[in-house]
Design an enzyme around this catalytic site. Structure first.
Site, PDB file in Angstrom:
ATOM      1  N   HIS A 143     -41.794 -22.333-111.653  1.00 26.42           N
ATOM      2  CA  HIS A 143     -41.534 -21.426-110.543  1.00 26.42           C
ATOM      3  C   HIS A 143     -41.823 -22.080-109.187  1.00 26.42           C
ATOM      4  O   HIS A 143     -41.017 -21.992-108.248  1.00 26.42           O
ATOM      5  CB  HIS A 143     -42.390 -20.168-110.740  1.00 26.42           C
ATOM      6  CG  HIS A 143     -42.025 -19.015-109.869  1.00 26.42           C
ATOM      7  ND1 HIS A 143     -42.514 -18.863-108.595  1.00 26.42           N
ATOM      8  CD2 HIS A 143     -41.245 -17.926-110.110  1.00 26.42           C
ATOM      9  CE1 HIS A 143     -42.058 -17.734-108.083  1.00 26.42           C
ATOM     10  NE2 HIS A 143     -41.280 -17.148-108.974  1.00 26.42           N
ATOM     11  N   SER A 158     -38.063 -13.925-105.744  1.00 25.01           N
ATOM     12  CA  SER A 158     -38.799 -15.195-105.625  1.00 25.01           C
ATOM     13  C   SER A 158     -37.889 -16.310-105.142  1.00 25.01           C
ATOM     14  O   SER A 158     -38.336 -17.265-104.505  1.00 25.01           O
ATOM     15  CB  SER A 158     -39.390 -15.588-106.983  1.00 25.01           C
ATOM     16  OG  SER A 158     -40.543 -14.861-107.276  1.00 25.01           O
ATOM     17  N   ASP A 173     -47.767 -20.895-104.728  1.00 26.52           N
ATOM     18  CA  ASP A 173     -47.007 -20.619-105.940  1.00 26.52           C
ATOM     19  C   ASP A 173     -47.738 -21.239-107.131  1.00 26.52           C
ATOM     20  O   ASP A 173     -48.969 -21.307-107.144  1.00 26.52           O
ATOM     21  CB  ASP A 173     -45.587 -21.171-105.793  1.00 26.52           C
ATOM     22  CG  ASP A 173     -44.556 -20.346-106.539  1.00 26.52           C
ATOM     23  OD1 ASP A 173     -44.604 -20.344-107.789  1.00 26.52           O
ATOM     24  OD2 ASP A 173     -43.715 -19.704-105.897  1.00 26.52           O
TER      25      ASP A 173
END
Length: 736
Positions: free
Chosen positions: A204, A527, A143
């Site tokens: 994220h 996600s 990520d």
């Protein structure tokens, strides 16, 4: 997030920043980064991959020094390298004997206090755990990095890393690993003047990592909303960080992703979660995630991947390979609602995560359409950039026909906004008070301001409710049918992905034009659902450490909850259903598939010789029987086939189940929920011992799908009275 690109000028421009000179830009105008994939590593003891890569590159380029050409080597789990090449050099390499394929590096995009409680993994006696085994579990997170200072990643109470760990901590001099975050690597390009670190500067990566395996952290909230304990599915597990995404490159490069797979496999992680994808499904030989995941599967490592955020349009799922566990997104019973109170006393209810409290104060309301002096009416109604007049909106609540541009109202001095949304099922975070309304509710506000001389309204702080209908598939979640392999149902499963609160990076604002900085934030997308399933898979592996990736995937799919089918062609939205962690620990039967099965599957797709090496990395030839193998006969937990819409059809699926329940038991087949003719042979079988296998066929026939019908489905349920092993059966017309 940034759109995936085949735009390589971005990488070229970044290279100029790396070397800091104009001449370099000129030298690289005719080049781009290509991945040179060379398959499996030779078994020779004396083989030195980096030397081999160097000699190949020197021979092709005619340059003695290839430092400025070579981007990275793949040398631990498979063989190859990435380099800056011209088109002619690419062609030469593609025809080189040792090279399997050469394809361009692309830029892909990044696709919780209540969610784990909703899934049943609450603290208590029912959700049993194996703490010592869980502590030996290593989850590889590919990520945007991680915030190592978050409480979700503290190593308080953790012992040393598992002995099996073979990785390193290369986060940077400002990044420290610990006994929770035991490793870090960074594959993003170096940009001059920007620290090259595994620290998360997008938020994220921290969010996905903590959702899968974050510590239990009490009293977490988003400015008072969603207050509770944030935790991952396996809080005692370790995390290995593989940073492949960065805002500087507006996404995640595929050459970096493939390198991350190479290292993660070599580092000996137990499973991989990767919430990244392209805009569309790709053939396997062009899909770096599929290639990396195949090598991971061959080493017993399950890869969990997000389905994509391009729903509700059909055939938008981007993760399509059967050896990848593909996850769609759904909601939980918790939701955030924001009310707007009009001057006439009416209250309309919308969706947003609004933490701003205006104390119920009413402000003048103005419609964007009438608050512009230099745009056409339609653009002004949307509050498009450059349309709003500061003098007309400052200090007021601005009505916008879309939530996309409400930030423009803030820029012009508005105190709040009321917006229309085409997606009413997900609440987003905004940088000032916003109520996002459905079409009918928005029309109520429009009618009020059009009929009132001096309209006023108040936008209230969001409330948290826990009676939302769930699970329901999120509108944004990408759908099937599978655009590459029509007879493999994708996505496989769905999990909570909407309005998930988890760890974040304090250096990153929670929304556009925001000035706030916080440790935990609320995000939505596949996600977010992907690491939920990764956490569940790790949880199951703590009870069954020797289970293969396909066994874990099968256990989760065949024990899934039914999903509310409030969507077009629901079978292509949720796959087998909604993940049910506790039931998945004891599935009774599993559908197993190993490397040989997947190679036979590829042979049935006419992958032969060099093409077969594109995926497996090995030199193999397909046996005659393998070449005749139908994709739908892969031993997969779901059954899918294309059939004529109006003509009679008959398709047969061949499956084998393995007993992981109890000895001396009998299973009976039952088919529910279909107008189709479904015959199971045999429909009863007995199992004397654990790990015993039984094969059967499922034949589906019909006179056609019916007038106006595009898809028909049912469920095959094998049961011994205690276990209920469910498999979706889906047939659909090719011209949907």
């Amino acid at each position: 997030m940034a759109k995936p690109a085949g735009s390589y000028c971005l990488l070229s421009c970044l290279f100029v920043l790396f070397v800091g000179c104009t001449s370099a830009a000129k030298n690289y105008q005719d080049k781009q980064v290509y991945i040179v994939y060379m398959g499996a590593l030779p078994a020779r003891v004396d083989y030195m991959p980096m030397s081999h890569h160097t000699s190949i590159l020197q021979e092709v380029t005619g340059e003695s020094s290839i430092e400025s050409r070579l981007v990275r080597n793949y040398k631990r789990s498979f063989n190859g390298f990435a380099a800056w090449l011209t088109e002619s050099e690419r062609q030469i390499l593609a025809n080189t004997e040792d090279v399997v394929s050469v394809f361009p590096s692309k830029t892909l995009k990044l696709q919780t206090t209540a969610s784990w409680d909703f899934l049943g993994l609450k603290k208590g006696k029912r959700a049993k755990r194996n703490p010592s085994i869980e502590s030996d579990m290593i989850i590889g997170v590919m990520d945007s990095g991680i915030n190592p200072l978050s409480d979700s990643f503290s190593d308080k109470g953790f012992g040393p890393p598992p002995k099996k760990w073979k990785g390193v901590c290369q986060g940077s001099k400002h990044f420290s690993c610990n006994n929770k975050v035991i490793g870090a690597r960074n594959y993003t390009p170096r940009i001059k003047g920007v620290p090259h670190s595994a620290i998360d500067n997008m938020g994220h990566g921290s969010h996905t990592a903590s959702t899968a395996a974050g510590n239990a952290v009490k009293d977490v909230s988003f400015y008072g909303l969603a207050n509770g304990t944030a935790r991952g599915g396996v809080p005692a597990a370790r995390i290995a960080v593989y940073k492949v995404c960065d805002p500087g490159i507006k996404g995640c490069t595929t050459d970096g992703i493939l390198s991350a797979f190479d290292d993660a496999i070599g580092d000996n992680v137990d499973l991989i979660t990767i919430s990244i994808g392209d805009d569309k499904g790709l053939p396997f030989h062009e899909d770096t995630i599929a290639i990396g995941a195949f090598h991971a599967m061959a080493k017993g490592i399950l890869t969990v991947n997000s389905a994509g955020n391009s729903g509700p349009e059909l055939s938008t799922v981007t993760s399509v390979a059967p050896w990848i566990f593909t996850v769609g997104a759904s909601n939980t019973n918790r939701a955030f609602v924001t009310k707007a109170v009009l001057g006439d006393g009416k209250t309309v209810v919308g969706r947003s995560v609004n933490s701003f409290d205006l104390k119920g104060t009413k402000y003048p309301v103005v419609y964007g359409k009438t608050a512009s002096s230099n745009c056409d009416a339609a653009s002004a109604a949307f509050c498009s950039p450059g349309c709003l007049d500061r003098k007309l909106v400052s200090g007021k609540i601005v009505l916008c026909d879309s939530g996309q541009y409400v930030k423009e109202a803030k820029y012009m001095g508005a105190v709040a906004s009321i917006a229309r949304s085409r997606r009413e099922d997900t609440a987003l975070v905004f940088s000032f008070p916003v109520a996002v309304l459905s079409g009918p509710a928005y029309d109520v506000v429009l009618s009020y301001i059009n009929s009132t001389k001096n309209p006023i309204a108040a936008v209230l702080k969001s409330e948290t409710i826990f009676n939302q209908k769930a699970p329901v598939i999120a509108s944004y979640s990408s759908r099937g049918p599978n655009p590459i392999i029509p007879d493999i149902l994708k996505p496989d499963i769905t999990a909570p992905g909407s309005e998930i609160i988890a760890a974040y990076s304090p250096s990153v604002p929670p929304s556009i034009a925001d000035t706030r900085h916080l440790k935990y934030s609320i995000l939505s997308g596949t996600s977010m659902s992907c690491p939920h399933v990764a956490g569940v898979a790790a949880y199951i592996k703590t009870f069954h450490p020797r289970w293969s990736p396909s066994m874990i995937q099968s256990a989760i799919m065949t024990t899934a909850w039914p999903v509310n089918a409030s969507t077009l062609m629901p079978e292509f939205a949720y796959g087998a259903g909604h993940v049910n962690p506790l039931a998945a620990v004891h599935p009774g039967l599993v559908y197993e598939a190993n490397k040989s099965d997947y190679i036979a599957f590829l042979c049935g797709l006419k992958y032969t010789g060099k093409n077969l090496r594109l995926i497996s990395g090995e030199s193999r030839t397909c046996a005659k029987a393998q070449s005749k193998s139908l994709p739908r006969n892969l031993n997969y937990p779901s059954m899918t086939a294309q059939v004529p819409a109006t003509k009679p059809f008959k398709v047969t699926f061949r499956r084998t189940v393995t007993n992981v329940g109890t000895s001396n038991t009998t299973y009976k087949a039952k088919v529910v929920g279909s107008k189709l003719n479904v015959e199971v042979i045999p429909d009863v079988f007995s199992l004397k011992s654990m790990h015993e296998k039984k094969s059967f066929t499922v034949t589906v026939s019909g006179k056609g799908l019916g007038a106006g019908e595009l898809v028909a489905s049912s469920q095959l349920i094998w049961s011994d009275g205690f276990h209920f092993v469910r498999s979706p059966i889906v047939v659909y017309a090719p011209n949907w």
